[in-house]
Every structure is written in structure tokens, then in C-alpha cells.
Scaffold this active site. Structure first.
Site, PDB file in Angstrom:
ATOM      1  N   ASP A 181      12.543  95.041  70.565  1.00 40.84           N
ATOM      2  CA  ASP A 181      12.172  95.035  69.142  1.00 40.84           C
ATOM      3  C   ASP A 181      12.031  93.572  68.746  1.00 40.84           C
ATOM      4  OD1 ASP A 181      12.081  94.996  66.400  1.00 40.84           O
ATOM      5  OD2 ASP A 181      13.813  96.314  66.099  1.00 40.84           O
ATOM      6  N   LYS A 184       7.025  89.535  59.241  1.00 41.88           N
ATOM      7  CA  LYS A 184       8.018  88.454  59.309  1.00 41.88           C
ATOM      8  C   LYS A 184       7.311  87.201  59.845  1.00 41.88           C
ATOM      9  CE  LYS A 184      11.646  91.922  59.471  1.00 41.88           C
ATOM     10  NZ  LYS A 184      12.772  92.535  60.207  1.00 41.88           N
ATOM     11  N   ARG A 217       3.256  94.093  55.155  1.00 39.97           N
ATOM     12  CA  ARG A 217       4.535  94.756  55.421  1.00 39.97           C
ATOM     13  C   ARG A 217       4.261  96.037  56.203  1.00 39.97           C
ATOM     14  NH1 ARG A 217       9.466  93.979  53.852  1.00 39.97           N
ATOM     15  NH2 ARG A 217       8.671  92.165  52.773  1.00 39.97           N
TER      16      ARG A 217
HETATM   17  C1  LIG Z   1      13.354  93.739  60.078  1.00 42.74           C
HETATM   18  C2  LIG Z   1      13.743  94.466  61.318  1.00 42.74           C
HETATM   19  C3  LIG Z   1      13.507  95.838  61.455  1.00 42.74           C
HETATM   20  C4  LIG Z   1      13.133  96.734  60.300  1.00 42.74           C
HETATM   21  O1  LIG Z   1      11.940  96.555  59.749  1.00 42.74           O
HETATM   22  P1  LIG Z   1      11.604  97.278  58.349  1.00 42.74           P
HETATM   23  O2  LIG Z   1      10.179  96.913  58.185  1.00 42.74           O
HETATM   24  O3  LIG Z   1      12.510  96.670  57.340  1.00 42.74           O
HETATM   25  O4  LIG Z   1      11.821  98.726  58.528  1.00 42.74           O
HETATM   26  C5  LIG Z   1      13.761  96.420  62.680  1.00 42.74           C
HETATM   27  N1  LIG Z   1      14.243  95.704  63.708  1.00 42.74           N
HETATM   28  C6  LIG Z   1      14.520  94.398  63.592  1.00 42.74           C
HETATM   29  C7  LIG Z   1      15.068  93.670  64.770  1.00 42.74           C
HETATM   30  C8  LIG Z   1      14.296  93.743  62.392  1.00 42.74           C
HETATM   31  O5  LIG Z   1      14.615  92.460  62.278  1.00 42.74           O
END
Ligand SMILES: *Cc1c(COP(=O)(O)O)cnc(C)c1O
Length: 415
Positions: free
Chosen positions: A196, A225, A231
């Protein structure tokens, strides 16, 4: 009719949020500012269209151009990350992770993921998340001494626990992740491997962090990010798993895909292939290192002692303040950070020992190492004077002054 005339109440709040973003130093490591063109595409007409299914295989008619949009996004995602297959329909990071689990696992199967305190994410099998209710989440920690990943210890734990899937990737880990080492662990115990890369996707795309794509059965990410897109979410996998992943996203978990956001992802992936994007990501890392140095110079303890990526974790408890107090005091002066657990944190998650600081957003505003270091100095000043109103007032003034040099969405207005 303008939005302002149609709904002055909403337009007013949107304007206030725009002003808030303009007038704060955004240090939340998971946040960024998208280019205006991404905003434009996110507000475009594919939002009107139902497109359940996949390009060339839709349940509704009229999807010839939607198919083109989604194919663009898919091909660009594959090219950007060197992936065999991409599914661009996940609505965000958590839904992408849930789809990845649903593709490979049965309810009750074991997931071995990073603990929250070590920097992992709720969606990696944590008990408060649906992922920890449908699956059995077990967590590995970082090494208590170095606070970095201990691959030998994870191997041992994996041999003991026999998870069906190992998840690597984090939300608050300031060092490089060795995906190849994770692959060896997964192979040793016969587990699927998922990465992830929600936080580091931009660094991976720019070649500044090793890519998990060659090693993992499945790679998930957010696109908002470090990747600086809308988003949303994205799943990539080997061709052999393509059908499983696609079926898990639709029809198992989602209905109609958000094709306006998919269009914005297509643009995001194109922008991420430009040389300017590489330069941006390199600056993100330089800025994080510049900030780290300031904290270390002032005697602060950083988790792992520093950073290799876009974020750092400052142990504020060691200086006698709580993470929440630090976050609140910084918010008062216009600096946004988030309180964060540190490895083996003795304090509660609502008021943990650390704050997490990231540089993607300030770097998008054009800040270089000098500005990043100046901000770190301001953070330190606030942390050392959390209860001193006059110091905070002076810092707030300096924050406003600094931000004037880095305009955000200068042409934009809602009210
Ligand atoms: C931000 C994040 C998510 C979740 O993403 P959302 O868009 O807020 O659902 C999942 N895994 C990791 C490692 C993250 O940093």
C-alpha cells in the site's frame, strides 16, 4: 447564475476554506494541493454518467467517450508504475485496500500488516476497521532500538503466524521500505504480498523510492497524497490477478465508477510522467531533510533519527508536551500538523507522543529548503512556548508573512 447567487451560504464556506488553505502552512504529510486543471477536470461532465463495468463491457449505453477516458487512465497508470494491470475505479485508499483483500482472501483469513504505532494504517487489518472484522489482522512492529523495519523479525513472525497475506506500506514511516525483502518473506511462508503505497506513490513514480510493483501480487495507492492528483484510489497487479481484482472492485464492492475523478486521475498520471514532477518530488525529500536537521539541531528526537522520504515524526513527549497540545498550539499560529503515535507509544492515540510533519504541500506551494527550515524553526518556537500567547502571536505574523511569498490558486474565488 453564479454559485454565489444560487447558494451564498455554501459559496461563503467554500471561500472560507480556500482562504484557510491559503493562509496556513500545511504540514499534514498526507495532504497536497492539486493543480487547477485537476480541479477543473474533477468538476467535469463525466460525473453525469453511469458506467458500471469496464471499458468495452458496460451495463449502460452511451459510454464510448467514458471508455476512452478510463482507458487513458488505465494505460497511463500502467506506464507510470510499470504495472501489468491497473484498476482505476477505487474511490479512495481504503476502498482500494478492501477490494484487494476481497480479491485474494476469504473472510477470516489472516493479514499480517504494520502496527498503527509503528506507522501502519487502520485498513491493514486493524480491529476498528472493517478489514479487521472480516479478516484476522496481526501486526508487526518496527525494531524497538532503530525504529526501522526488522525483516528478520517479520520473517520469524510470518513463519509463526502463517498469514494468507502480508501487507507492507505505511502512513507514518520516514524510511525506505525494502519491498524485495518483503517478497522473500512472503515467498518463504507462501503468503500473498500487497504493498500500500498511498503515502509514497509520488516518490515511487519519480524513481525516488524503490518500486514494489515487480515484487507484489497487488499494489494499492491513493492518488491524492504525494501523487498530487484527485482524492481517489488505484489498484495495480500482475496480469494473472487482473480478473480477480476487477471483479472485487465491481461488482463486489462498488457500483458506478466516478468517471470525472478517473478523468482527473488520467491527467494526474500524465503530469507525474513529466520531468517537473521528478524535480518536485526531489524537492519534497530535500525539504523534509532540511526540516529534520532543524529539529535535531534543537535537540528534538526524531523517530528513526531522521527521514529518507516526505515526512518526519517528532517525539514531542520527550520535550514534555503531548501530541495534541503540540497540534493545537501550532494550529493557533496557522501551521497544520497532526498528532501521531510513535513506535511503542506509551500514551493514548487521542493524545500520543508525536507529531507527523510532511513536506508535499509546502513544496507544491514552491517552498525550497530555506523556507522549509524557517518553518521548522517556527514550529520549534511554538513547541517551546506552547503557553506563551505573545510568542504565538509573533509566530502567527511570521507565518502570514512567509505565505504571502507563495500564493495558492491566485485566480480562484467562490464568493
Ligand atoms: C491514506 C492512507 C490510506 C487511506 O486512504 P483514504 O483515501 O483516506 O481511504 C490507506 N493506506 C495508507 C497507507 C494511507 O496512508
Amino acid at each position: 447564475m453564479s454559485l454565489k447567487e444560487l447558494d451564498p451560504e455554501l459559496a461563503g464556506v467554500l471561500q472560507k476554506e480556500l482562504e484557510r488553505q491559503r493562509n496556513t502552512v500545511e504540514l499534514i504529510a498526507s495532504e497536497n494541493f492539486v493543480p487547477e486543471e485537476i480541479l477543473l477536470v474533477m468538476g467535469s461532465v463525466p460525473t453525469n454518467k453511469y458506467a458500471e463495468g469496464y471499458p468495452g463491457r458496460r451495463y449502460y449505453g452511451g459510454n464510448q467517450y467514458i471508455d476512452e477516458i478510463e482507458r487513458l487512465a488505465i494505460e497511463r497508470a500502467k506506464q507510470l508504475f510499470g504495472a501489468e494491470h491497473a484498476n482505476v475505479q477505487p474511490l479512495s485508499g481504503c476502498p482500494a485496500n478492501l477490494a484487494a483483500y476481497a480479491a485474494f482472501l476469504e473472510p477470516g483469513d489472516k493479514i499480517l500488516g504494520m502496527s498503527l504505532a509503528s506507522g501502519g494504517h487502520l485498513s491493514h487489518g486493524y480491529k476498528m476497521s472493517i478489514t479487521g472484522k472480516y479478516y484476522r489482522g496481526i501486526a508487526y512492529d518496527v525494531d524497538p532500538e532503530t525504529e526501522t523495519l526488522d525483516y528478520d523479525a517479520i520473517l520469524e513472525q510470518a513463519r509463526r503466524e502463517k498469514p494468507r497475506m502480508i501487507v507492507c506500506g505505511a502512513s507514518a514511516y520516514p524510511r525506505i521500505i525494502d519491498f524485495k525483502a518483503f517478497k522473500e518473506i512472503a515467498d518463504d511462508v507462501g503468503a500473498y504480498l500487497m504493498a500500500d503505497i498511498a503515502h509514497i506513490a509520488g516518490l515511487v513514480a519519480a524513481g525516488l523510492h524503490p518500486s514494489p510493483v515487480p515484487y507484489c501480487d497487488v499494489v494499492t495507492t491513493t492518488t491524492h497524497k504525494t501523487l498530487k492528483g484527485p482524492r481517489s484510489g488505484l489498484i495495480m497487479c500482475k496480469q494473472e490477478h487482473a480478473k480477480k481484482i476487477d471483479r472485487a472492485v465491481f461488482p463486489m464492492l462498488q457500483g458506478g465508477p466516478h468517471e470525472h475523478t478517473i478523468a482527473a486521475k488520467a491527467l494526474c498520471f500524465k503530469l507525474a510522467m513529466r520531468p517537473e514532477f521528478k524535480e518536485y518530488q526531489a524537492q519534497v525529500v530535500k525539504n523534509a531533510k532540511a526540516m529534520a536537521e532543524v529539529f535535531l539541531d534543537h535537540g528534538y528526537r526524531l523517530v528513526t533519527g531522521g527521514t529518507d522520504n516526505h515526512l518526519l515524526l517528532v517525539d514531542v513527549a520527550q520535550k514534555g508536551i503531548g501530541g495534541k497540545q503540540a497540534q493545537d498550539a501550532l494550529e493557533e499560529v496557522g501551521i497544520t500538523v497532526n498528532k501521531n503515535m510513535i513506535p511503542f507509544d506509551k500514551r493514548k492515540p487521542v493524545d500520543p507522543s508525536g507529531i507527523r510533519i510532511g513536506t508535499p504541500a509546502i513544496t507544491t506551494r514552491g517552498m525550497k529548503e530555506d523556507a522549509a527550515a524557517r518553518i521548522a524553526e517556527l514550529v520549534v518556537k511554538v513547541l517551546e512556548n506552547v503557553d506563551d500567547a505573545s510568542v504565538k502571536e509573533r509566530v502567527a505574523g511570521e507565518v502570514r508573512e512567509l505565505l504571502e511569498e507563495y500564493p495558492l490558486y491566485p485566480g480562484l474565488s467562490y464568493a
